[in-house]
Scaffold this motif. Structure first.
Motif, mmCIF file in Angstrom:
data_model
loop_
_atom_site.group_PDB
_atom_site.id
_atom_site.type_symbol
_atom_site.label_atom_id
_atom_site.label_comp_id
_atom_site.label_asym_id
_atom_site.label_seq_id
_atom_site.Cartn_x
_atom_site.Cartn_y
_atom_site.Cartn_z
ATOM 1 N N CYS A 49 35.162 39.724 62.456
ATOM 2 C CA CYS A 49 35.596 38.402 61.716
ATOM 3 C C CYS A 49 34.629 38.121 60.451
ATOM 4 N N ILE A 50 33.468 38.454 60.600
ATOM 5 C CA ILE A 50 32.112 38.304 59.784
ATOM 6 C C ILE A 50 32.646 39.180 58.581
ATOM 7 N N GLU A 51 32.528 40.768 58.972
ATOM 8 C CA GLU A 51 32.908 41.739 57.959
ATOM 9 C C GLU A 51 34.079 41.454 57.266
ATOM 10 N N ALA A 52 35.200 41.209 57.837
ATOM 11 C CA ALA A 52 36.429 40.600 57.016
ATOM 12 C C ALA A 52 36.195 39.654 56.303
ATOM 13 N N GLU A 53 35.653 38.661 56.653
ATOM 14 C CA GLU A 53 35.617 37.520 55.790
ATOM 15 C C GLU A 53 34.711 37.912 54.576
ATOM 16 N N THR A 54 33.622 38.713 54.894
ATOM 17 C CA THR A 54 32.931 39.044 53.783
ATOM 18 C C THR A 54 33.686 39.737 52.390
ATOM 19 N N ILE A 55 34.417 40.799 53.257
ATOM 20 C CA ILE A 55 35.135 41.659 52.059
ATOM 21 C C ILE A 55 36.058 40.791 51.134
ATOM 22 N N PHE A 56 36.687 40.005 52.119
ATOM 23 C CA PHE A 56 37.781 39.223 51.130
ATOM 24 C C PHE A 56 37.109 38.326 50.228
ATOM 25 N N GLU A 57 36.000 37.785 50.384
ATOM 26 C CA GLU A 57 35.111 36.984 49.711
ATOM 27 C C GLU A 57 34.485 37.797 48.514
ATOM 28 N N LEU A 58 34.143 39.010 48.656
ATOM 29 C CA LEU A 58 33.814 39.893 47.587
ATOM 30 C C LEU A 58 35.025 40.150 46.696
ATOM 31 N N ILE A 59 36.305 40.191 47.117
ATOM 32 C CA ILE A 59 37.373 40.598 46.300
ATOM 33 C C ILE A 59 37.565 39.327 45.215
ATOM 34 N N ILE A 60 37.308 38.234 45.544
ATOM 35 C CA ILE A 60 37.641 36.867 44.880
ATOM 36 C C ILE A 60 36.879 37.174 43.091
ATOM 37 N N PRO A 61 35.633 37.528 43.215
ATOM 38 C CA PRO A 61 34.898 37.462 41.963
ATOM 39 C C PRO A 61 35.973 38.561 40.921
ATOM 40 N N MET A 62 36.237 39.793 41.564
ATOM 41 C CA MET A 62 36.951 40.790 40.795
ATOM 42 C C MET A 62 38.316 40.219 40.370
ATOM 43 N N ILE A 63 38.964 39.508 41.127
ATOM 44 C CA ILE A 63 40.223 38.959 40.576
ATOM 45 C C ILE A 63 39.844 37.780 39.679
ATOM 46 N N MET A 64 38.777 37.245 39.694
ATOM 47 C CA MET A 64 38.362 36.297 38.685
ATOM 48 C C MET A 64 38.352 36.862 37.147
ATOM 49 N N ALA A 65 37.447 38.147 37.532
ATOM 50 C CA ALA A 65 37.148 38.760 36.215
ATOM 51 C C ALA A 65 38.435 39.247 35.561
ATOM 52 N N ASP A 66 39.243 39.746 36.292
ATOM 53 C CA ASP A 66 40.727 40.067 35.743
ATOM 54 C C ASP A 66 41.492 39.019 34.930
ATOM 55 N N ILE A 67 41.510 37.690 35.782
ATOM 56 C CA ILE A 67 41.968 36.290 35.261
ATOM 57 C C ILE A 67 41.385 36.312 33.654
ATOM 58 N N ILE A 68 40.156 36.179 33.445
ATOM 59 C CA ILE A 68 39.270 35.974 32.227
ATOM 60 C C ILE A 68 39.852 37.035 31.076
ATOM 61 N N ASP A 69 39.604 38.349 31.847
ATOM 62 C CA ASP A 69 39.498 39.452 30.693
ATOM 63 C C ASP A 69 40.985 39.853 30.401
ATOM 64 N N VAL A 70 42.143 39.717 31.153
ATOM 65 C CA VAL A 70 43.446 40.015 31.040
ATOM 66 C C VAL A 70 44.377 38.859 30.771
ATOM 67 N N GLY A 71 44.432 37.777 31.756
ATOM 68 C CA GLY A 71 45.254 36.578 31.651
ATOM 69 C C GLY A 71 44.964 35.940 30.381
#
Length: 576
Positions: A21-43
């Motif tokens: 659970c800890i590792e899965a939670e960590t991975i999902f949290e790490l994905i969020i900043p990448m999505i945020m970068a796409d929102i700013i740079d693309v959207g």
């Protein structure tokens, strides 16, 4: 650590699920900043509202998943941590039950209480509070660093300066805080000792009006604990400002160099924002990891103290025991000597030799400090004789298992002990499956029936801790009744009728002779009237046998016995 992990074996499933659970939670949290970068740079850059909403929903989805996994992780971690704590607590308590008096003498009672409670709680809290950051921070740190180098390798070089700085600070803190944690636990032992002494002797404190003195004594140890705790936690608290100093210094460096890159067009704003998010994750991971190290350091200090209890080898064991039982109860001491510590210069008992035939009643008398109680404590192997041998029914006592030996001997110790619970529950210590008739018979012999009707609920009356709601004489009679229920082969009464009047004492002895005629009885007393009718009387003086004989023989021939006898008679001076 290997021994500590053995106690976690039972909770391996919870441990593994918590880590997943800890590792899965960590991975999902790490994905969020990448999505945020796409929102700013693309959207945002292209004004694509649909793209922004789609990516926004992805962020919410991963955030909800992280929340669910975080909750599951908390549950599994709590089960694991509290379970391991319970296992260690049980193992430590079970180990203490194997100790002889010599083992328990090596640890103070308050120290054992602290090791059984506070030290285990420290380990328990370290698991509950340290597992999540301990497994989360390395994955987050490594992943975030990899992504940071992927986004901008030049800008990520700042880690080569931040990481060593943090490592040096952490090393300095841990090196200095470790010995302080050990001192803090020792100071807690002292506080518990003063509290225990005060509560046990509260009547003496009140009677001598020594409350102010006790408060002053407690204040000293309490201040010592306070000062030690302040030094250790103040030093450990340096971890946070040091981390924040490095963190803010790193952020400023990234904003300075990253801002220049954005100005010259070598980096986009979204990438810089995303890079900063990952940098913060790396630094937060390092901060979490350093806190885990501090928790780990404190738990190791507590584990060392617990290990001392778990690794203490019982002085008395059943290595030489055979499959034999006590049938008669004859006792023989053969050149027995004893001292409490091997390093002690003088023996407490020296060259003790005598024989008690099965069914005999033997009295032991002597001046205060003659080691009368120590002598009888050697019979059930509460202490082990330093030299010489003790025989029961012709066999050395070490050839009997401790359980059988002690089950065949009933002792009413000098300090009478009752436990929290009902009168009936205390009596069941003598015989767990005793019937009501047997309870009543034992109580009648011990003259407990004389005051039972004055107890609120009779046999179901709740006794306070240590039997505080019964008098000293009532407590002695309850303890004698408990011993009678065992129907032992050997009955030892260690000054256990001192709070009784002579009429009640005589009545109890008469009942014992009728009920337990074949039982060997050893009676220690300061009163000659308590032992004068014994088959033989042993006079102890300074840990040695001064004389053995009947009342008449000793009164005629032994000076010590004469002194005790006449000093207890009315007009003893004229008698002399």
């Amino acid at each position: 650590m290997k021994n500590l992990l053995l106690y976690a074996k039972k909770y391996k499933k919870e441990f593994i699920l918590a880590v997943i659970c800890i590792e899965a939670e960590t991975i999902f949290e790490l994905i969020i900043p990448m999505i945020m970068a796409d929102i700013i740079d693309v959207g945002v850059a292209n004004g694509d509202r649909h793209y922004i909403l789609a990516k926004g929903f992805q962020m919410v989805f991963f955030a909800v998943l992280s929340l669910i996994l975080g909750h599951a992780c908390a549950r599994f971690t709590a089960r694991c941590g509290n379970g391991v704590g319970a296992q260690i607590r049980l193992a430590e308590f079970q180990k203490m039950q194997t100790y002889s008096f010599a083992n328990t003498d090596r640890f103070s009672t308050p120290s054992l209480v602290t090791r059984l409670t506070s030290d285990i709680t420290t380990i328990q809290n370290s698991i509950c509070n340290g597992m999540r950051p301990g497994f989360r921070s390395p994955v987050m740190m490594i992943t975030a660093m990899v992504v940071s180098f992927y986004l901008n390798a030049k800008l990520a070089m700042v880690f080569y300066l931040a990481a060593p700085t943090l490592a040096v600070i952490l090393f300095f803190i841990i090196k200095n805080v470790r010995p302080l944690y050990a001192k803090m636990q020792g100071a807690m032992d002292m506080v518990n000792r003063i509290i225990q002494e005060n509560l046990v002797a509260i009547r003496v404190v009140k009677a001598y009006v020594r409350g102010d003195y006790e408060i002053e004594k407690f204040q000293k140890v309490n201040s010592n604990l306070q000062n030690t705790s302040e030094r250790s936690f103040s030093l450990a608290a340096l971890n946070m400002p040091a981390m924040q100093f490095v963190m803010y210094g790193t952020i400023l460096s990234i904003l300075w160099f990253g801002g220049n890159m954005v100005i010259v067009g070598n980096m986009k704003v979204g990438a810089l924002t995303s890079f900063l998010s990952y940098v913060l994750q790396v630094l937060n991971s390092l901060m979490m990891f350093s806190n885990v190290f501090l928790l780990f350091t404190r738990s190791l200090t507590s584990w060392r103290r617990i290990s001392e209890v778990l690794e203490e080898e019982p002085v008395i064991n059943d290595d030489r025991a055979k499959n034999i039982t006590i049938t008669k109860g004859g006792i023989r001491f053969e050149n027995v000597s004893f001292k409490y510590k091997d390093t002690a210069k003088e023996y407490v008992l020296s060259d003790i030799s005598f024989e008690i035939k099965p069914g005999q009643t033997v009295g032991i008398i002597g001046q205060t400090g003659a080691a009368k109680s120590t002598l009888v404590q050697l019979i059930p192997r509460l202490y082990e004789a330093t030299s010489g041998n003790i025989y029961i029914d012709g066999h050395p006592i070490y050839e009997y298992t401790q359980d059988h030996l002690r089950d065949s001997i009933a002792m009413v110790l000098q300090k009478n002990t009752l436990f929290s619970g009902t009168v009936k529950e205390n009596l069941y210590w003598g015989k767990e499956d005793a019937t009501d008739e047997e309870l009543e018979q034992a109580c009648k012999i011990a003259c407990v029936d004389e005051f039972m009707d004055r107890l609120k609920d009779g046999y179901d009356t709740e006794l306070g801790q240590g039997g505080v709601n019964v008098s000293g004489g009532q407590k002695q009679r309850l303890c004698i009744a408990r011993a009678i229920l065992k129907a032992p082969k050997v009955l030892i009464l260690d000054d256990s009728t001192s709070a009784l009047d002579t009429a009640t004492e005589a009545k109890i002895k008469e009942g014992l002779e009728k009920t337990l005629p074949g039982t060997t009885k050893i009676i220690i007393s300061q009163r000659i009237t308590s032992i004068m009718h014994a088959d033989q009387i042993i006079v102890l003086n300074d840990g040695r046998i001064n004389a053995i004989g009947s009342h008449e023989q000793l009164l005629e021939e032994n000076e010590i016995y004469q002194d005790i006898y006449y000093s207890q008679q009315k007009g003893g001076t004229q008698g002399l």
